[in-house]
Design a protein around this motif. Sequence first.
Motif, PDB file in Angstrom:
ATOM      1  N   ILE A   1       0.844  -1.205   0.000  1.00  0.00           N
ATOM      2  CA  ILE A   1       0.000   0.000   0.000  1.00  0.00           C
ATOM      3  C   ILE A   1       0.877   1.252   0.000  1.00  0.00           C
ATOM      4  O   ILE A   1       0.647   2.189  -0.768  1.00  0.00           O
ATOM      5  CB  ILE A   1      -0.954  -0.006   1.211  1.00  0.00           C
ATOM      6  N   ASP A   2       1.894   1.262   0.840  1.00  0.00           N
ATOM      7  CA  ASP A   2       2.778   2.431   0.947  1.00  0.00           C
ATOM      8  C   ASP A   2       3.475   2.754  -0.379  1.00  0.00           C
ATOM      9  O   ASP A   2       3.814   3.911  -0.636  1.00  0.00           O
ATOM     10  CB  ASP A   2       3.819   2.217   2.048  1.00  0.00           C
ATOM     11  N   ALA A   3       3.692   1.745  -1.221  1.00  0.00           N
ATOM     12  CA  ALA A   3       4.364   1.955  -2.511  1.00  0.00           C
ATOM     13  C   ALA A   3       3.525   2.807  -3.464  1.00  0.00           C
ATOM     14  O   ALA A   3       4.040   3.312  -4.464  1.00  0.00           O
ATOM     15  CB  ALA A   3       4.687   0.611  -3.159  1.00  0.00           C
ATOM     16  N   LEU A   4       2.257   2.976  -3.163  1.00  0.00           N
ATOM     17  CA  LEU A   4       1.359   3.765  -4.003  1.00  0.00           C
ATOM     18  C   LEU A   4       1.593   5.266  -3.867  1.00  0.00           C
ATOM     19  O   LEU A   4       1.226   6.040  -4.740  1.00  0.00           O
ATOM     20  CB  LEU A   4      -0.093   3.431  -3.621  1.00  0.00           C
ATOM     21  N   TYR A   5       2.245   5.682  -2.787  1.00  0.00           N
ATOM     22  CA  TYR A   5       2.370   7.103  -2.456  1.00  0.00           C
ATOM     23  C   TYR A   5       3.750   7.661  -2.753  1.00  0.00           C
ATOM     24  O   TYR A   5       4.761   7.037  -2.444  1.00  0.00           O
ATOM     25  CB  TYR A   5       2.043   7.326  -0.972  1.00  0.00           C
ATOM     26  N   ARG A   6       3.769   8.855  -3.313  1.00  0.00           N
ATOM     27  CA  ARG A   6       5.010   9.610  -3.455  1.00  0.00           C
ATOM     28  C   ARG A   6       5.255  10.361  -2.150  1.00  0.00           C
ATOM     29  O   ARG A   6       4.387  10.438  -1.296  1.00  0.00           O
ATOM     30  CB  ARG A   6       4.898  10.592  -4.608  1.00  0.00           C
ATOM     31  N   SER A   7       6.404  10.977  -2.043  1.00  0.00           N
ATOM     32  CA  SER A   7       6.746  11.723  -0.825  1.00  0.00           C
ATOM     33  C   SER A   7       5.811  12.914  -0.637  1.00  0.00           C
ATOM     34  O   SER A   7       5.461  13.597  -1.610  1.00  0.00           O
ATOM     35  CB  SER A   7       8.182  12.238  -0.897  1.00  0.00           C
ATOM     36  N   PRO A   8       5.412  13.170   0.614  1.00  0.00           N
ATOM     37  CA  PRO A   8       4.586  14.361   0.886  1.00  0.00           C
ATOM     38  C   PRO A   8       5.353  15.633   0.546  1.00  0.00           C
ATOM     39  O   PRO A   8       6.581  15.674   0.651  1.00  0.00           O
ATOM     40  CB  PRO A   8       4.319  14.282   2.394  1.00  0.00           C
ATOM     41  N   ARG A   9       4.624  16.655   0.152  1.00  0.00           N
ATOM     42  CA  ARG A   9       5.211  17.959  -0.182  1.00  0.00           C
ATOM     43  C   ARG A   9       4.744  18.982   0.852  1.00  0.00           C
ATOM     44  O   ARG A   9       3.704  19.610   0.674  1.00  0.00           O
ATOM     45  CB  ARG A   9       4.785  18.372  -1.584  1.00  0.00           C
ATOM     46  N   PRO A  10       5.517  19.178   1.915  1.00  0.00           N
ATOM     47  CA  PRO A  10       5.073  20.074   2.986  1.00  0.00           C
ATOM     48  C   PRO A  10       5.069  21.551   2.601  1.00  0.00           C
ATOM     49  O   PRO A  10       4.269  22.319   3.119  1.00  0.00           O
ATOM     50  CB  PRO A  10       6.055  19.798   4.124  1.00  0.00           C
ATOM     51  N   ASP A  11       5.944  21.954   1.706  1.00  0.00           N
ATOM     52  CA  ASP A  11       6.064  23.374   1.358  1.00  0.00           C
ATOM     53  C   ASP A  11       5.442  23.703   0.012  1.00  0.00           C
ATOM     54  O   ASP A  11       5.883  24.619  -0.667  1.00  0.00           O
ATOM     55  CB  ASP A  11       7.544  23.786   1.372  1.00  0.00           C
ATOM     56  N   TRP A  12       4.424  22.993  -0.364  1.00  0.00           N
ATOM     57  CA  TRP A  12       3.832  23.211  -1.681  1.00  0.00           C
ATOM     58  C   TRP A  12       3.066  24.530  -1.717  1.00  0.00           C
ATOM     59  O   TRP A  12       2.506  24.966  -0.718  1.00  0.00           O
ATOM     60  CB  TRP A  12       2.945  22.031  -2.066  1.00  0.00           C
ATOM     61  N   HIS A  13       3.071  25.161  -2.865  1.00  0.00           N
ATOM     62  CA  HIS A  13       2.297  26.388  -3.091  1.00  0.00           C
ATOM     63  C   HIS A  13       1.211  26.128  -4.130  1.00  0.00           C
ATOM     64  O   HIS A  13       0.060  26.519  -3.952  1.00  0.00           O
ATOM     65  CB  HIS A  13       3.201  27.527  -3.545  1.00  0.00           C
ATOM     66  N   SER A  14       1.596  25.473  -5.217  1.00  0.00           N
ATOM     67  CA  SER A  14       0.629  25.097  -6.244  1.00  0.00           C
ATOM     68  C   SER A  14       0.987  23.711  -6.750  1.00  0.00           C
ATOM     69  O   SER A  14       2.118  23.241  -6.570  1.00  0.00           O
ATOM     70  CB  SER A  14       0.618  26.113  -7.392  1.00  0.00           C
ATOM     71  N   PHE A  15       0.013  23.061  -7.383  1.00  0.00           N
ATOM     72  CA  PHE A  15       0.229  21.717  -7.908  1.00  0.00           C
ATOM     73  C   PHE A  15      -0.657  21.539  -9.124  1.00  0.00           C
ATOM     74  O   PHE A  15      -1.837  21.896  -9.096  1.00  0.00           O
ATOM     75  CB  PHE A  15      -0.126  20.667  -6.843  1.00  0.00           C
ATOM     76  N   ASP A  16      -0.086  20.990 -10.190  1.00  0.00           N
ATOM     77  CA  ASP A  16      -0.849  20.713 -11.399  1.00  0.00           C
ATOM     78  C   ASP A  16      -1.383  19.283 -11.328  1.00  0.00           C
ATOM     79  O   ASP A  16      -0.614  18.319 -11.445  1.00  0.00           O
ATOM     80  CB  ASP A  16       0.016  20.904 -12.643  1.00  0.00           C
ATOM     81  N   LEU A  17      -2.687  19.167 -11.121  1.00  0.00           N
ATOM     82  CA  LEU A  17      -3.362  17.876 -10.968  1.00  0.00           C
ATOM     83  C   LEU A  17      -3.837  17.413 -12.345  1.00  0.00           C
ATOM     84  O   LEU A  17      -4.760  17.992 -12.924  1.00  0.00           O
ATOM     85  CB  LEU A  17      -4.540  18.027  -9.991  1.00  0.00           C
ATOM     86  N   LYS A  18      -3.173  16.386 -12.862  1.00  0.00           N
ATOM     87  CA  LYS A  18      -3.465  15.896 -14.204  1.00  0.00           C
ATOM     88  C   LYS A  18      -4.791  15.129 -14.223  1.00  0.00           C
ATOM     89  O   LYS A  18      -5.237  14.623 -13.197  1.00  0.00           O
ATOM     90  CB  LYS A  18      -2.334  15.004 -14.694  1.00  0.00           C
ATOM     91  N   SER A  19      -5.382  15.032 -15.389  1.00  0.00           N
ATOM     92  CA  SER A  19      -6.605  14.258 -15.562  1.00  0.00           C
ATOM     93  C   SER A  19      -6.365  12.824 -15.090  1.00  0.00           C
ATOM     94  O   SER A  19      -5.369  12.199 -15.465  1.00  0.00           O
ATOM     95  CB  SER A  19      -7.015  14.273 -17.034  1.00  0.00           C
TER      96      SER A  19
END
Length: 186
Positions: free
Chosen positions: A55-73
Amino acid sequence: MLTAAQITDMIDSGAMTWDGELRGDALLLRLGSPLQPLVSPGTPMVIDLADQRSIDALYRSPRPDWHSFDLKSGQLVLCPVAQPLRLGAMLAGAIAGLSHVARLGLATHVTSPWVLAGWHGHLTLELRNHGPATLRIYRGMPIGRLIVFPLSGPPGKSPSHPFYGKTDSPLGSRFADEFPSDEYLR
């Protein structure tokens, strides 16, 4: 459901805690931090729900300092609500998306919208882009709302969740940790 005036009374009386805004008769939910992407759509993999490492392999590293993110379709990310919430023992809630973002194809939760009585912590939203275009999301942007309901009778036992809601809790699924496979694989 509770009205804005009733929610304000609940906050003032200490029956619930919410430092964020109200929008109509609901709590306005804004994106907080960290943001945690899942692997890219179409990545060839099988996740074994009986194995927490899988299950853990499904996740990328958390981004604590994110400002914006491009969420693809087709992409899914996890993100906590910016403000913590505490519901008293006689209050429950339901998460709903804002129609503005829903009309762009953005969903704010994948399945269960329910927040059980006694919840205390940061809600985690499952953001999925069902639309045809990449959507740019921003930390702090309004994304959904929580409708608050009074319970009509005494609540069942509702202990704090051992895995979710705390500031340092993982955002990803802890299914195999909570439901060990020896309980259902025989």
